[in-house]
Each structure stands twice: as C-alpha cells, then as structure tokens.
Design a protein around this motif. Structure first.
Motif, PDB file in Angstrom:
ATOM      1  N   LEU A   1       0.830  -1.036  -0.104  1.00 16.33           N
ATOM      2  CA  LEU A   1      -0.013  -0.025   0.065  1.00 16.33           C
ATOM      3  C   LEU A   1       0.987   1.170   0.066  1.00 16.33           C
ATOM      4  CD1 LEU A   1      -2.609  -1.147   2.778  1.00 16.33           C
ATOM      5  CD2 LEU A   1      -2.920  -0.993   0.270  1.00 16.33           C
ATOM      6  N   PRO A   2       0.127   2.407  -0.350  1.00 14.87           N
ATOM      7  CA  PRO A   2       1.147   3.815  -0.305  1.00 14.87           C
ATOM      8  C   PRO A   2       1.359   4.167   1.214  1.00 14.87           C
ATOM      9  CG  PRO A   2      -0.918   3.920  -1.756  1.00 14.87           C
ATOM     10  CD  PRO A   2      -1.109   2.407  -1.060  1.00 14.87           C
ATOM     11  N   VAL A   3       2.245   4.856   1.503  1.00 15.84           N
ATOM     12  CA  VAL A   3       2.699   5.360   2.545  1.00 15.84           C
ATOM     13  C   VAL A   3       1.425   5.927   3.294  1.00 15.84           C
ATOM     14  CG1 VAL A   3       4.251   6.880   3.780  1.00 15.84           C
ATOM     15  CG2 VAL A   3       4.965   5.593   1.878  1.00 15.84           C
ATOM     16  N   GLU A   4       1.169   5.362   4.530  1.00 15.35           N
ATOM     17  CA  GLU A   4       0.283   6.108   5.225  1.00 15.35           C
ATOM     18  C   GLU A   4       0.661   7.263   6.466  1.00 15.35           C
ATOM     19  OE1 GLU A   4      -3.126   4.631   8.868  1.00 15.35           O
ATOM     20  OE2 GLU A   4      -1.728   3.008   7.836  1.00 15.35           O
ATOM     21  N   LEU A   5       0.113   8.442   6.471  1.00 16.29           N
ATOM     22  CA  LEU A   5       0.481   9.131   7.371  1.00 16.29           C
ATOM     23  C   LEU A   5      -0.509   9.442   8.500  1.00 16.29           C
ATOM     24  CD1 LEU A   5       1.276  12.126   4.648  1.00 16.29           C
ATOM     25  CD2 LEU A   5       2.815  10.514   5.706  1.00 16.29           C
ATOM     26  N   VAL A   6       0.185   9.052   9.704  1.00 15.62           N
ATOM     27  CA  VAL A   6      -0.754   8.984  10.882  1.00 15.62           C
ATOM     28  C   VAL A   6      -0.466  10.412  11.666  1.00 15.62           C
ATOM     29  CG1 VAL A   6      -1.454   7.871  12.954  1.00 15.62           C
ATOM     30  CG2 VAL A   6      -0.520   6.506  11.023  1.00 15.62           C
ATOM     31  N   PRO A   7      -1.466  11.097  11.724  1.00 11.86           N
ATOM     32  CA  PRO A   7      -1.271  12.397  12.362  1.00 11.86           C
ATOM     33  C   PRO A   7      -1.120  12.337  13.866  1.00 11.86           C
ATOM     34  CG  PRO A   7      -3.517  12.327  11.614  1.00 11.86           C
ATOM     35  CD  PRO A   7      -2.777  11.159  11.060  1.00 11.86           C
ATOM     36  N   LEU A   8       0.102  12.995  14.541  1.00 15.26           N
ATOM     37  CA  LEU A   8       0.410  12.837  16.070  1.00 15.26           C
ATOM     38  C   LEU A   8       0.258  14.106  16.781  1.00 15.26           C
ATOM     39  CD1 LEU A   8       3.703  10.588  15.645  1.00 15.26           C
ATOM     40  CD2 LEU A   8       1.258   9.666  16.032  1.00 15.26           C
ATOM     41  N   GLY A   9       0.469  15.085  15.983  1.00 17.61           N
ATOM     42  CA  GLY A   9       0.049  16.502  16.775  1.00 17.61           C
ATOM     43  C   GLY A   9       1.448  16.745  17.345  1.00 17.61           C
ATOM     44  N   LEU A  10       1.337  17.048  18.652  1.00 16.82           N
ATOM     45  CA  LEU A  10       2.557  17.522  19.539  1.00 16.82           C
ATOM     46  C   LEU A  10       2.957  16.249  20.127  1.00 16.82           C
ATOM     47  CD1 LEU A  10       4.054  19.941  20.801  1.00 16.82           C
ATOM     48  CD2 LEU A  10       2.747  19.745  22.677  1.00 16.82           C
ATOM     49  N   TYR A  11       4.390  15.779  19.790  1.00 11.51           N
ATOM     50  CA  TYR A  11       4.835  14.434  20.321  1.00 11.51           C
ATOM     51  C   TYR A  11       6.177  14.425  20.855  1.00 11.51           C
ATOM     52  CZ  TYR A  11       5.031   9.595  19.266  1.00 11.51           C
ATOM     53  OH  TYR A  11       4.926   8.268  19.401  1.00 11.51           O
ATOM     54  N   VAL A  12       6.509  13.600  21.825  1.00 10.28           N
ATOM     55  CA  VAL A  12       7.770  13.625  22.573  1.00 10.28           C
ATOM     56  C   VAL A  12       8.299  12.304  22.406  1.00 10.28           C
ATOM     57  CG1 VAL A  12       8.689  13.633  24.951  1.00 10.28           C
ATOM     58  CG2 VAL A  12       6.875  15.125  24.414  1.00 10.28           C
ATOM     59  N   ILE A  13       9.663  12.188  22.049  1.00  5.67           N
ATOM     60  CA  ILE A  13      10.369  11.074  21.635  1.00  5.67           C
ATOM     61  C   ILE A  13      11.574  11.145  22.680  1.00  5.67           C
ATOM     62  CG2 ILE A  13      11.568   9.743  20.036  1.00  5.67           C
ATOM     63  CD1 ILE A  13      10.249  11.474  17.986  1.00  5.67           C
ATOM     64  N   ARG A  14      11.626  10.065  23.515  1.00  9.28           N
ATOM     65  CA  ARG A  14      12.571   9.916  24.555  1.00  9.28           C
ATOM     66  C   ARG A  14      14.006   9.697  23.651  1.00  9.28           C
ATOM     67  NH1 ARG A  14      11.813   7.145  29.556  1.00  9.28           N
ATOM     68  NH2 ARG A  14      13.819   6.437  29.152  1.00  9.28           N
ATOM     69  N   GLY A  15      14.961  10.352  24.222  1.00  8.97           N
ATOM     70  CA  GLY A  15      16.290  10.284  23.704  1.00  8.97           C
ATOM     71  C   GLY A  15      16.730   9.081  23.501  1.00  8.97           C
ATOM     72  N   ASP A  16      16.384   8.170  24.292  1.00  6.71           N
ATOM     73  CA  ASP A  16      17.109   6.479  24.215  1.00  6.71           C
ATOM     74  C   ASP A  16      16.333   5.818  23.055  1.00  6.71           C
ATOM     75  OD1 ASP A  16      14.675   6.090  25.812  1.00  6.71           O
ATOM     76  OD2 ASP A  16      15.586   5.010  27.240  1.00  6.71           O
ATOM     77  N   ASN A  17      15.460   6.344  22.543  1.00  2.00           N
ATOM     78  CA  ASN A  17      14.749   5.593  21.356  1.00  2.00           C
ATOM     79  C   ASN A  17      15.075   6.346  20.033  1.00  2.00           C
ATOM     80  OD1 ASN A  17      13.014   3.740  20.463  1.00  2.00           O
ATOM     81  ND2 ASN A  17      11.025   5.116  20.530  1.00  2.00           N
ATOM     82  N   VAL A  18      15.935   7.349  20.106  1.00  2.18           N
ATOM     83  CA  VAL A  18      16.263   8.086  18.585  1.00  2.18           C
ATOM     84  C   VAL A  18      17.342   7.365  18.128  1.00  2.18           C
ATOM     85  CG1 VAL A  18      17.212  10.208  17.946  1.00  2.18           C
ATOM     86  CG2 VAL A  18      15.342  10.202  19.430  1.00  2.18           C
TER      87      VAL A  18
END
Length: 110
Positions: free
Chosen positions: A62-79
């Motif tokens: 399928l084509p790429v699906e874009l899932v809106p997240l809004g304001l989002y925090v990513i933990r540094g150990d997961n980058v």
C-alpha cells in the motif's frame, strides 16, 4: 575537568540540534518508526519535542500512510537517527512509494 566520550557526545548532539530548531526533521526511532515534524525543543538527553508531527507507516503493498500525532515527545534513548527534512516534492512521491517496514533495533549481548 576531564571530558570522557559519554560527557562530550551529548554536547555535540545538542549543538547539532540547535541548527534544526523550528525546522522540519525526520526521526528514525529504535523500534523502526519514522516520525516527521517540526523540532520544537530538546534537552541534553536528546529527548525531542516535535510539533505538527506525523508517523509514516510503510507497507510493501500500500502507499505510505500518514498518521497524525500532533505535539509529540520522543525519548532520547529511542532516537536512532535524526536529520533535517527536505520535502520539496515529497508529498506527491509518497503515493508511489512501497517498502517493507523497518524492523526494530535488537540489542544482543556479546
């Protein structure tokens, strides 16, 4: 004061992130997700705050699906990877893209 690798690396990363503040970035997480958004903030642990964020979900069928997240925090150990995002003709190309999802990073003991 003596600087070791673990003390210097966060400062180098923070100085790189300052150039991307308020710019659109793409983040590959350790669990294989791709999150795109505007870098609103970060700290010395590389925790990221993205605004107007969305996840790109890839599929072989399928084509790429874009899932809106809004304001989002990513933990540094997961980058895993972060980079400036150039979307000059990206939106039109997403309809044509097919790809297997990126598998998560698996840490093994030696």
């Amino acid at each position: 004061a003596k600087y070791t690798k673990d003390k210097v690396l966060p400062f180098k990363m923070a100085s790189a992130l300052v150039e991307w503040k308020q710019k659109k970035v793409s983040v590959l997480t350790g669990d294989g997700r791709i999150i795109v958004g505007t870098l609103a903030g970060y700290d010395q642990l590389q925790n990221l705050v993205l605004q107007s964020a969305h996840e790109r979900v890839y599929s072989a069928d399928l084509p790429v699906e874009l899932v809106p997240l809004g304001l989002y925090v990513i933990r540094g150990d997961n980058v895993a990877v972060i980079g400036e995002f150039n979307n000059s003709s990206d939106d039109e190309a997403l309809e044509l893209v097919r790809a297997d999802p990126i598998p998560p990073i698996i840490h093994t003991a030696f």
